[in-house]
Design a protein around this motif. Sequence first.
Motif, PDB file in Angstrom:
ATOM      1  N   ARG A 127     -19.341  -8.910  51.801  1.00  0.00           N
ATOM      2  CA  ARG A 127     -19.899  -8.088  53.058  1.00  0.00           C
ATOM      3  C   ARG A 127     -18.839  -7.023  53.644  1.00  0.00           C
ATOM      4  O   ARG A 127     -19.155  -5.886  53.835  1.00  0.00           O
ATOM      5  N   GLN A 137     -23.947  -1.564  59.377  1.00  0.00           N
ATOM      6  CA  GLN A 137     -23.106  -1.836  60.614  1.00  0.00           C
ATOM      7  C   GLN A 137     -22.153  -3.091  60.340  1.00  0.00           C
ATOM      8  O   GLN A 137     -21.107  -3.386  60.674  1.00  0.00           O
ATOM      9  N   GLY A 222     -29.195 -12.060  57.165  1.00  0.00           N
ATOM     10  CA  GLY A 222     -29.291 -11.739  58.430  1.00  0.00           C
ATOM     11  C   GLY A 222     -30.333 -12.533  59.296  1.00  0.00           C
ATOM     12  O   GLY A 222     -30.208 -12.549  60.513  1.00  0.00           O
TER      13      GLY A 222
ATOM     14  N   THR B 134     -26.100   0.597  72.159  1.00  0.00           N
ATOM     15  CA  THR B 134     -25.992   0.175  70.713  1.00  0.00           C
ATOM     16  C   THR B 134     -24.507   0.756  70.411  1.00  0.00           C
ATOM     17  O   THR B 134     -23.952   0.379  69.313  1.00  0.00           O
ATOM     18  N   GLY B 154     -20.400   0.455  66.755  1.00  0.00           N
ATOM     19  CA  GLY B 154     -21.726   0.005  67.017  1.00  0.00           C
ATOM     20  C   GLY B 154     -21.691  -1.506  67.250  1.00  0.00           C
ATOM     21  O   GLY B 154     -20.731  -2.111  67.119  1.00  0.00           O
ATOM     22  N   ILE B 155     -22.686  -1.718  68.279  1.00  0.00           N
ATOM     23  CA  ILE B 155     -22.776  -3.125  68.723  1.00  0.00           C
ATOM     24  C   ILE B 155     -23.879  -4.123  67.758  1.00  0.00           C
ATOM     25  O   ILE B 155     -24.735  -3.556  67.443  1.00  0.00           O
ATOM     26  N   THR B 156     -23.032  -5.393  67.295  1.00  0.00           N
ATOM     27  CA  THR B 156     -24.015  -6.010  66.634  1.00  0.00           C
ATOM     28  C   THR B 156     -24.352  -7.298  67.476  1.00  0.00           C
ATOM     29  O   THR B 156     -23.330  -8.056  67.470  1.00  0.00           O
ATOM     30  N   TYR B 159     -27.508 -13.655  67.169  1.00  0.00           N
ATOM     31  CA  TYR B 159     -28.070 -14.736  68.019  1.00  0.00           C
ATOM     32  C   TYR B 159     -28.552 -16.035  67.041  1.00  0.00           C
ATOM     33  O   TYR B 159     -28.316 -15.961  65.744  1.00  0.00           O
ATOM     34  N   GLY B 196     -30.364  -6.892  65.863  1.00  0.00           N
ATOM     35  CA  GLY B 196     -29.140  -7.722  65.430  1.00  0.00           C
ATOM     36  C   GLY B 196     -29.366  -8.572  64.408  1.00  0.00           C
ATOM     37  O   GLY B 196     -30.302  -8.462  63.601  1.00  0.00           O
ATOM     38  N   VAL B 197     -28.539  -9.663  64.216  1.00  0.00           N
ATOM     39  CA  VAL B 197     -28.630 -10.753  63.168  1.00  0.00           C
ATOM     40  C   VAL B 197     -28.470 -12.017  63.635  1.00  0.00           C
ATOM     41  O   VAL B 197     -28.235 -12.093  64.974  1.00  0.00           O
ATOM     42  N   ALA B 198     -29.180 -12.846  62.834  1.00  0.00           N
ATOM     43  CA  ALA B 198     -29.170 -14.319  63.330  1.00  0.00           C
ATOM     44  C   ALA B 198     -28.340 -15.289  62.358  1.00  0.00           C
ATOM     45  O   ALA B 198     -28.255 -14.964  61.071  1.00  0.00           O
ATOM     46  N   ALA B 199     -27.864 -16.444  62.926  1.00  0.00           N
ATOM     47  CA  ALA B 199     -27.226 -17.371  62.067  1.00  0.00           C
ATOM     48  C   ALA B 199     -27.445 -18.823  62.644  1.00  0.00           C
ATOM     49  O   ALA B 199     -27.895 -18.843  63.911  1.00  0.00           O
ATOM     50  N   ILE B 208     -19.990 -15.064  62.226  1.00  0.00           N
ATOM     51  CA  ILE B 208     -20.255 -14.044  62.202  1.00  0.00           C
ATOM     52  C   ILE B 208     -19.477 -13.110  63.140  1.00  0.00           C
ATOM     53  O   ILE B 208     -19.002 -11.758  62.893  1.00  0.00           O
ATOM     54  N   GLU B 211     -15.866 -12.465  62.138  1.00  0.00           N
ATOM     55  CA  GLU B 211     -15.698 -11.669  60.916  1.00  0.00           C
ATOM     56  C   GLU B 211     -16.355 -10.224  61.137  1.00  0.00           C
ATOM     57  O   GLU B 211     -16.207  -9.290  60.165  1.00  0.00           O
ATOM     58  N   THR B 212     -16.966  -9.942  62.104  1.00  0.00           N
ATOM     59  CA  THR B 212     -17.673  -8.544  62.273  1.00  0.00           C
ATOM     60  C   THR B 212     -17.111  -7.874  63.709  1.00  0.00           C
ATOM     61  O   THR B 212     -17.224  -8.133  64.571  1.00  0.00           O
TER      62      THR B 212
END
Lengths: 284, 349
Positions: A127, A137, A222, B134, B154-156, B159, B196-199, B208, B211-212
């Motif tokens: 990643r 991003q 994701g 963003t 950039g903002i990630t 949720y 966004g991304v989810a976990a 996340i 690590e991001t």
Amino acid sequence: MAKMDKLLRGILLTAACFIIVLTAGIVYGLVSQSWDAFASFGFFRFIASTEWDSRNDIYGALPFIAGTVMTAVLAILFCIPFSLSVSLFNGEYFRNKKLSLFVSSVVDLLAGVPSIVFGLWGFYTLRPVLVDLGLSQQGFGVLLASIVLAVMIIPYASSLSAEFIAMVPNDLKEGAYSLGATNLEVIQRVSLPVAGSGIFASYILAFGRALGETMAVTMLIGNTNNIPRNLADTGNTMASIIANQFGEAGGLKLSALMVIGLLLFFITASVNFIAKYIMKLVNR
Amino acid sequence: MKKIALFVLLVTLLASCGGSSQKTASVKISGAGATFPAPFYNIVFRDYATASGNEVTYGGIGSGGGIRSLKDKTVDFGATDVFLSAKELSEMGAEVIHIPTALGAVVLSYNLKGVKDLKLTAGLISAIYRGKITNWNDERIKSLNPGANFPDKGITPVYRSDGSGTTAVFSEYMSKVNNEWKESIGEGKSLQFPTGVAAKGNPGVAGIIAETEGAIGYIGSEYALALNIPSAMLQNSSGNFVKADSKNISASANVDIPGDTRVVITNSPNPEAYPVSTFTWIILYKEQQYNKRTEADARALVDLLTHITGPNGQRIATKTYYAPLSTAALEKTTEVINSITYAGQPLSK
């Protein structure tokens, strides 16, 4: 002796029947639990709708079907160059040599690695590379999941392909060599065409494996409930939406997840069936 | 000969079993429910077991499961992060009471090099999660944090991908204070976010974020505080920016608490309060004589509740990174515990 024979026969028959009953039980369980969702949404509306709204209890599976197909197809495409090379290496060029035995045991080792380990590798190693390359991003998404899936299915595609390539009759190859064909020409004109459908079948099997892979994909895709718009976009697969949401699900939502499980069951079952059928044709 | 020896062995075994169970005469208490307070409960229950000799078992099966188990009377108490609605209460068959045991909160954790003590308002959080802001160098973030040096990053937003009480508490607060959030994302255990991304789970989201670079996400305070994960200061209803620590989370419960303790304390009017706080409750039947329960069983349960809400129990709550009950909450909690009866007679001393 005959008595023992009968007994063994009985045991084997029971075991075989048990497997059939078990499979039927799984299908029955999935179907009976999916009934509510089928009744409320209808089959075609369910698989064509992009909505997944827990608040209003409206569910559709299209984003997950799209995510599953995208990741699995991409994984096959990514894995072909590697797995085909490995299978030619093991099945043709270095057949029965020490190096080939070593390579094939490494490939088999890859098949035995639990998927969570692939997930960790994707999360912590691959990643950041995708992020540094500026592909997205945060790196999560279809591309990351597909690359890791491709590595995971290499052993499935290559081991079986190598066997089919090794099965190509020597007379055919020797005939070609005696006519002055080079190694490359023999592979192109003799080995691949003869082993072709077997290789195809092994890729279909690998495809089936990619469709159902859950843990690694859940860690990397994701988990967003949308149809991925491009390779770097995030998404969700049929397996990962179930893994993510079954815990707190109830009522109609649980039923919708069951429908997705049922779909996944039939898709992977038919993919396996097709692969087996092609192999049967080849072996005849 | 062999048979006799076996028989003798069996008899001695049986006798020894009988003997030991007579000696301790301990009461077994069982509970099930929310996973959020489980780390606290595991330790406080063990602490109670050593102090009293009674045995407590707890299954972290989720709030819904806890309510169902109590209703089926398969457990002595349930545990839930969301109090029962009037309708749910009426379906329980008999009067059920709520005992708050501790407080928790939802914090916004972020990964941004060089930015400490980030300040956020509900409006900014809403804009970030709706994809309207963003980049970290957005003017609206900068003007709220004049001292900090925001990178062009950039903002990630991150949720939860699974249904969760954390999402429920966070979204309830956001919907209460921000209309755009209410109309687009809304409130619930499992929501649709436009970006966004989810976990899965607190560990998934926290992983996340860790690590991001540029990520921000909401996680349970007990998880963030235990692992020392940095989180943003939020603006509360009095306009103050407050950190999510044990004191400020407790402060949000230092308000008027209704007699049955069923109250949402997000956006608390207390000027020191961290705005996204919540109680976690143990639920049980007010009248303890049911299903062949003895008075000793009922007494042990009351004893356990007194222990959890007492000084020792609350110290453990703080140690396990939950916030202790406020004075106002403790007062009402004691009243509720005192109202528990066996065959119509109050049990408390």
